[in-house]
Design a protein around this motif. Structure first.
Motif, mmCIF file in Angstrom:
data_model
loop_
_atom_site.group_PDB
_atom_site.id
_atom_site.type_symbol
_atom_site.label_atom_id
_atom_site.label_comp_id
_atom_site.label_asym_id
_atom_site.label_seq_id
_atom_site.Cartn_x
_atom_site.Cartn_y
_atom_site.Cartn_z
ATOM 1 N N VAL A 177 -0.182 -0.674 -4.528
ATOM 2 C CA VAL A 177 -1.597 -0.303 -4.611
ATOM 3 C C VAL A 177 -1.749 1.091 -4.007
ATOM 4 N N PHE A 178 -2.258 2.036 -4.787
ATOM 5 C CA PHE A 178 -2.393 3.407 -4.299
ATOM 6 C C PHE A 178 -3.572 3.500 -3.320
ATOM 7 N N VAL B 184 0.832 -1.206 0.000
ATOM 8 C CA VAL B 184 0.000 0.000 0.000
ATOM 9 C C VAL B 184 0.867 1.257 0.000
ATOM 10 N N GLN B 185 0.488 2.189 -0.872
ATOM 11 C CA GLN B 185 1.196 3.467 -0.976
ATOM 12 C C GLN B 185 0.208 4.609 -0.752
ATOM 13 N N SER C 37 -8.266 6.622 4.336
ATOM 14 C CA SER C 37 -8.082 6.415 2.901
ATOM 15 C C SER C 37 -8.945 5.239 2.445
ATOM 16 N N PRO C 38 -9.480 5.322 1.210
ATOM 17 C CA PRO C 38 -10.372 4.259 0.725
ATOM 18 C C PRO C 38 -9.776 2.855 0.843
ATOM 19 N N VAL C 39 -8.489 2.715 0.574
ATOM 20 C CA VAL C 39 -7.886 1.377 0.557
ATOM 21 C C VAL C 39 -7.974 0.688 1.919
ATOM 22 N N VAL D 256 -0.931 -8.265 2.528
ATOM 23 C CA VAL D 256 -0.791 -6.818 2.354
ATOM 24 C C VAL D 256 0.347 -6.324 3.225
ATOM 25 N N VAL D 257 1.166 -5.445 2.657
ATOM 26 C CA VAL D 257 2.167 -4.740 3.460
ATOM 27 C C VAL D 257 1.869 -3.251 3.365
ATOM 28 N N ILE D 258 1.742 -2.596 4.508
ATOM 29 C CA ILE D 258 1.657 -1.134 4.521
ATOM 30 C C ILE D 258 3.078 -0.655 4.793
ATOM 31 N N ALA D 259 3.654 -0.039 3.775
ATOM 32 C CA ALA D 259 5.076 0.306 3.822
ATOM 33 C C ALA D 259 5.306 1.602 4.602
ATOM 34 N N GLY D 260 6.553 1.857 4.886
ATOM 35 C CA GLY D 260 6.924 3.017 5.692
ATOM 36 C C GLY D 260 6.936 4.319 4.910
#
Lengths: 85, 224
Positions: free
Chosen positions: B33-34, B8-9, B67-69, B46-50
Motif C-alpha cells: 500500500v503506497f 506500507v511503502q 503521510s496520508p496512509v 499492517v506492516v510498516i516495512a524497513g
C-alpha cells in the motif's frame, strides 16, 4: 509581519551524542587539546509571515514540538528576527 | 479465510517486497500500500516495512508520520488490529506516538549490519504469540539509528507491563536495557529493529524469523 526564523535543535542533556564525541576524540590528533563538551545539532532556517511576534513565536514553538524536533531526545531553541511588515 | 496483510511503502521504503514474499510463503495474502493511500483496503494487519522513508530527512520517520496512509494505520491501531513496524517502521511508529520513546544513532556512531541473537521476552504480542519465552532467534539487523531510548518512567512502564517483546543477547547498538522490540499498552502495536522477513527462508541463512511472521498471521487470522 515577516520574520526570519532560526530553530536550533540539540540533543537533550543525558542523550548520547556520538557525533559530538567522535569529533571531540579526533581533535587532539589535529593539535587541538583544550576542546571539550563538543555537541552536534542542526539549525533550520525559514521565513514566516505572522500577525505579530508573539503569534509567530507560538506558531514556531508548535512546529518545533510536533515536527522539527523530537522532544523525547531533542531540545529546540527559536530565534526570530523581524525583516519586513 | 487467509489473513490479509497490508505492507506500507513510503518513498524510500525498500523492504516491502521481502515482507510480502515472507507473508505469502505462509499462504496468506499481502499487498503493498503506497503512502498516499487513505485506506488499507480492509487488511487484517499492517506492516510498516524497513528502508529510508522520505529519505530519513530531518529524523527517520519524522516526515513519514504525516503521510496520508498514517491516518488509516492509526485507525487500525486504535481498533486493536496488529500493527508492526520493522526497522524504519519502528522509527515511524515512535515518531507517530503509536509507540513510546525514540531511536537515536547507534552508540559509537556505527552502522550495524549482521545477524544477531534475539531473546523472546514476552509471548503476549502479535509477533511472538507462537514463540516461547526464552527462545533465541538468529535474525538480521541493518540500521544506523536503532539505539532505543526513552524516559526512565517509560522504561519502568515497559518493564513492569511486560512490554519488552524482544531483547538483544549481545547489544549491538547501545539500546537501553538491550531492547530490540516493544509493544504498546494495548499490545497490538509492535516495533522491532531486526528484520524477520530476512530470516524467513533457508536460502537466506536462517528461518528463525518465520515464527514471528507466523505469530502475526495467527493473530491477524483470529480477528477475521
Amino acid at each position: 509581519m515577516v520574520f526570519d526564523v532560526v530553530v536550533e535543535v540539540t540533543l537533550r542533556p543525558g542523550i548520547a551524542d556520538p557525533q559530538g564525541a567522535t569529533i571531540e576524540r579526533a581533535l587532539p590528533a589535529l593539535g587541538f587539546d583544550g576542546v571539550s563538551g563538543v555537541a552536534v545539532g542542526k539549525s533550520i532556517r525559514f521565513s514566516l509571515e505572522s500577525t505579530d511576534e508573539a503569534a509567530a513565536r507560538a506558531e514556531v514553538e508548535d512546529l518545533c514540538g510536533r515536527f522539527l524536533s523530537n522532544p523525547v531526545i531533542e531540545d529546540s531553541a527559536v530565534s526570530l528576527t523581524r525583516v519586513g511588515s | 479465510m487467509a489473513a490479509r496483510v497490508a505492507v506500507v511503502q513510503f518513498p524510500g521504503t525498500n523492504c516491502e517486497q521481502d515482507v510480502v514474499e515472507a507473508v505469502r510463503s505462509f499462504g496468506a495474502e499481502a499487498d503493498v500500500v503506497f503512502h498516499t493511500a487513505d485506506s488499507l483496503g480492509g487488511a487484517d494487519a499492517v506492516v510498516i516495512a524497513g528502508g529510508f522513508a522520505h529519505g530519513d530527512y530531518l529524523r527517520p520517520g519524522a516526515i513519514a508520520r504525516f503521510s496520508p496512509v498514517m491516518e488509516a494505520v492509526t485507525d487500525m491501531a486504535n481498533q486493536g488490529a496488529p500493527v508492526i513496524g520493522i526497522c524504519n517502521g519502528f522509527q515511524v511508529l515512535c515518531e507517530s506516538h503509536l509507540l513510546p520513546g525514540a531511536l537515536q544513532k547507534n552508540s559509537g556512531l556505527r552502522f550495524v549490519c549482521g545477524v544477531v541473537d534475539l531473546r523472546v521476552e514476552s509471548v503476549d504480542s502479535p509477533i511472538t504469540s507462537q514463540a516461547d519465552v526464552g527462545d533465541v532467534l538468529r535474525i538480521p539487523i541493518n540500521h544506523f539509528e536503532g539505539n532505543y531510548t526513552c524516559s526512565s518512567e517509560t522504561l519502568a512502564q515497559l518493564r513492569g507491563d511486560d512490554r519488552v517483546v524482544l531483547r538483544y543477547v549481545d547489544n549491538p547498538n547501545g539500546s537501553v536495557d538491550d531492547i530490540a522490540g516493544i509493544c504498546n499498552e494495548q499490545r497490538n502495536v509492535v516495533g522491532l529493529m531486526p528484520h524477520p522477513e530476512r530470516a524467513s527462508h533457508a536460502l537466506l541463512g536462517s528461518t528463525d524469523g518465520r515464527v514471528l511472521i507466523e505469530s502475526l498471521l495467527a493473530t491477524a487470522g483470529v480477528r477475521t
